[in-house]
Motif scaffolding. Structure first.
Motif, mmCIF file in Angstrom:
data_model
loop_
_atom_site.group_PDB
_atom_site.id
_atom_site.type_symbol
_atom_site.label_atom_id
_atom_site.label_comp_id
_atom_site.label_asym_id
_atom_site.label_seq_id
_atom_site.Cartn_x
_atom_site.Cartn_y
_atom_site.Cartn_z
ATOM 1 N N ASP A 118 46.183 21.096 7.476
ATOM 2 C CA ASP A 118 47.024 21.691 6.443
ATOM 3 C C ASP A 118 46.606 23.089 5.989
ATOM 4 O O ASP A 118 47.300 23.709 5.186
ATOM 5 C CB ASP A 118 47.051 20.769 5.209
ATOM 6 C CG ASP A 118 47.653 19.409 5.518
ATOM 7 O OD1 ASP A 118 48.466 19.319 6.450
ATOM 8 O OD2 ASP A 118 47.289 18.435 4.831
ATOM 9 N N ASP A 119 45.468 23.603 6.467
ATOM 10 C CA ASP A 119 44.991 24.904 6.004
ATOM 11 C C ASP A 119 45.765 26.027 6.688
ATOM 12 O O ASP A 119 45.948 26.014 7.901
ATOM 13 C CB ASP A 119 43.495 25.060 6.303
ATOM 14 C CG ASP A 119 42.800 25.965 5.301
ATOM 15 O OD1 ASP A 119 43.465 26.824 4.706
ATOM 16 O OD2 ASP A 119 41.581 25.788 5.116
ATOM 17 N N CYS A 120 46.215 26.996 5.889
ATOM 18 C CA CYS A 120 46.928 28.145 6.463
ATOM 19 C C CYS A 120 45.997 29.349 6.644
ATOM 20 O O CYS A 120 46.376 30.334 7.264
ATOM 21 C CB CYS A 120 48.143 28.510 5.607
ATOM 22 S SG CYS A 120 47.753 28.969 3.897
ATOM 23 N N ASP A 121 44.775 29.286 6.120
ATOM 24 C CA ASP A 121 43.780 30.347 6.296
ATOM 25 C C ASP A 121 42.402 29.689 6.211
ATOM 26 O O ASP A 121 41.844 29.522 5.133
ATOM 27 C CB ASP A 121 43.934 31.423 5.226
ATOM 28 C CG ASP A 121 42.993 32.606 5.457
ATOM 29 O OD1 ASP A 121 42.002 32.467 6.218
ATOM 30 O OD2 ASP A 121 43.246 33.675 4.868
ATOM 31 N N ASP A 122 41.867 29.296 7.360
ATOM 32 C CA ASP A 122 40.612 28.547 7.384
ATOM 33 C C ASP A 122 39.389 29.442 7.225
ATOM 34 O O ASP A 122 38.267 28.995 7.373
ATOM 35 C CB ASP A 122 40.514 27.715 8.662
ATOM 36 C CG ASP A 122 39.587 26.529 8.503
ATOM 37 O OD1 ASP A 122 39.485 26.003 7.388
ATOM 38 O OD2 ASP A 122 38.952 26.140 9.500
ATOM 39 N N ASN A 128 44.416 27.187 0.381
ATOM 40 C CA ASN A 128 44.680 25.870 0.954
ATOM 41 C C ASN A 128 45.821 25.230 0.150
ATOM 42 O O ASN A 128 46.240 25.787 -0.858
ATOM 43 C CB ASN A 128 43.411 25.004 0.934
ATOM 44 C CG ASN A 128 42.897 24.745 -0.459
ATOM 45 O OD1 ASN A 128 43.575 24.133 -1.279
ATOM 46 N ND2 ASN A 128 41.679 25.222 -0.735
ATOM 47 N N PRO A 129 46.341 24.092 0.563
ATOM 48 C CA PRO A 129 47.463 23.484 -0.157
ATOM 49 C C PRO A 129 47.182 23.192 -1.632
ATOM 50 O O PRO A 129 48.122 23.086 -2.425
ATOM 51 C CB PRO A 129 47.727 22.195 0.613
ATOM 52 C CG PRO A 129 47.300 22.512 2.000
ATOM 53 C CD PRO A 129 46.079 23.381 1.825
ATOM 54 N N ILE A 138 48.896 37.254 -0.757
ATOM 55 C CA ILE A 138 48.430 36.185 0.131
ATOM 56 C C ILE A 138 49.131 34.894 -0.273
ATOM 57 O O ILE A 138 49.375 34.651 -1.453
ATOM 58 C CB ILE A 138 46.895 36.003 0.023
ATOM 59 C CG1 ILE A 138 46.173 37.259 0.502
ATOM 60 C CG2 ILE A 138 46.430 34.784 0.806
ATOM 61 C CD1 ILE A 138 44.669 37.216 0.261
ATOM 62 N N ASP A 139 49.436 34.063 0.699
ATOM 63 C CA ASP A 139 49.999 32.734 0.419
ATOM 64 C C ASP A 139 48.830 31.815 0.060
ATOM 65 O O ASP A 139 48.301 31.103 0.891
ATOM 66 C CB ASP A 139 50.754 32.218 1.639
ATOM 67 C CG ASP A 139 51.339 30.836 1.427
ATOM 68 O OD1 ASP A 139 51.355 30.350 0.283
ATOM 69 O OD2 ASP A 139 51.771 30.235 2.438
ATOM 70 N N ASP A 140 48.412 31.831 -1.192
ATOM 71 C CA ASP A 140 47.214 31.110 -1.637
ATOM 72 C C ASP A 140 47.344 29.590 -1.573
ATOM 73 O O ASP A 140 46.342 28.898 -1.474
ATOM 74 C CB ASP A 140 46.864 31.509 -3.080
ATOM 75 C CG ASP A 140 46.567 32.982 -3.206
ATOM 76 O OD1 ASP A 140 45.541 33.423 -2.674
ATOM 77 O OD2 ASP A 140 47.377 33.687 -3.838
ATOM 78 N N ASN A 141 48.558 29.048 -1.659
ATOM 79 C CA ASN A 141 48.739 27.592 -1.666
ATOM 80 C C ASN A 141 49.420 27.056 -0.408
ATOM 81 O O ASN A 141 49.886 25.924 -0.384
ATOM 82 C CB ASN A 141 49.496 27.145 -2.923
ATOM 83 C CG ASN A 141 50.864 27.777 -3.047
ATOM 84 O OD1 ASN A 141 51.331 28.463 -2.138
ATOM 85 N ND2 ASN A 141 51.502 27.557 -4.173
ATOM 86 N N CYS A 142 49.487 27.869 0.625
ATOM 87 C CA CYS A 142 49.962 27.457 1.958
ATOM 88 C C CYS A 142 51.372 26.853 1.943
ATOM 89 O O CYS A 142 51.681 25.962 2.717
ATOM 90 C CB CYS A 142 48.985 26.471 2.595
ATOM 91 S SG CYS A 142 47.356 27.159 2.921
ATOM 92 N N ASP A 143 52.240 27.360 1.057
ATOM 93 C CA ASP A 143 53.606 26.835 1.026
ATOM 94 C C ASP A 143 54.601 27.738 1.740
ATOM 95 O O ASP A 143 55.800 27.500 1.727
ATOM 96 C CB ASP A 143 54.058 26.581 -0.420
ATOM 97 C CG ASP A 143 54.207 27.859 -1.226
ATOM 98 O OD1 ASP A 143 53.860 28.954 -0.731
ATOM 99 O OD2 ASP A 143 54.669 27.751 -2.377
ATOM 100 N N GLY A 144 54.108 28.795 2.368
ATOM 101 C CA GLY A 144 54.972 29.699 3.112
ATOM 102 C C GLY A 144 55.503 30.859 2.287
ATOM 103 O O GLY A 144 56.180 31.732 2.816
#
Length: 187
Positions: A118-122, A128-129, A138-144
């Motif tokens: 689920d991580d968009c930036d490891d 992360n979500p 930056i997409d801080d919560n990985c929701d796009g």
């Protein structure tokens, strides 16, 4: 007649063969339980390749599974290529969320891996979500979505500080940026 030739005088004598017990009926024998006979007795085989003669699913042709057994008799237990091994995802930043681009298979969780991708930036533990969205492009919560919940405006480079920016040099931000103006039109 102990030499398998049918007569007792010893002419043309043939020694009896050693046979291996096959208690589980899988076609592979137990090296620890043998009998000597001239002909193959019932429940015995010609090889001593079974590593568990009480389990028909364990033999040199067994399929390795995550069950604590050496299913294929190769001396290893619960190998990574077991048919029911889990897929694990690398968690480089240690935030509990893994990357779909780096995976491995294993019967148990390897160090540095998690069970989700689920991580968009490891490379950033705060992204992360479960991350909180902040105004940082930056997409801080990985929701796009980037910087959602913030008023995003276009700012223009204001090189001369007159509060009018160059319309050919814009940036988008949710807060004013030093050296930029919210008003275009500098000539």
């Amino acid at each position: 007649d102990d030499n398998c030739d049918g007569d007792t005088d010893g002419a043309d004598a043939i020694d009896p063969r050693t046979w291996f017990s096959d208690s589980d009926g899988d076609g592979f024998g137990n090296p620890d339980y043998t009998t000597d006979a001239c002909e193959l007795p019932p429940g015995f085989v010609t090889n001593a390749l079974d590593c568990d003669d009480f389990n028909p699913l364990v033999s040199p042709f067994g399929i390795e599974m995550c069950d604590g057994l050496d299913n294929d008799c190769n001396g290893e237990t619960d190998e990574d290529e077991a048919i029911d091994a889990g897929e694990w995802f690398r968690d480089m930043d240690g935030d509990g969320f893994g990357s779909a681009s780096s995976t491995t298979s294993s019967c148990s969780t390897p160090g540095g891996y998690v069970d989700n991708d689920d991580d968009c930036d490891d490379g950033r533990a705060a992204v992360n979500p479960d991350g909180a969205e902040v105004c940082n492009s930056i997409d801080d919560n990985c929701d796009g979505a980037v910087d959602e919940g913030f008023a995003v405006e276009t700012y223009y480079r204001d090189s001369d500080g007159d509060t009018y920016g160059d319309s050919t040099d814009p940036i988008v931000s949710c807060s004013p940026v030093a050296g930029f103006s919210a008003t275009a039109g500098d000539c």
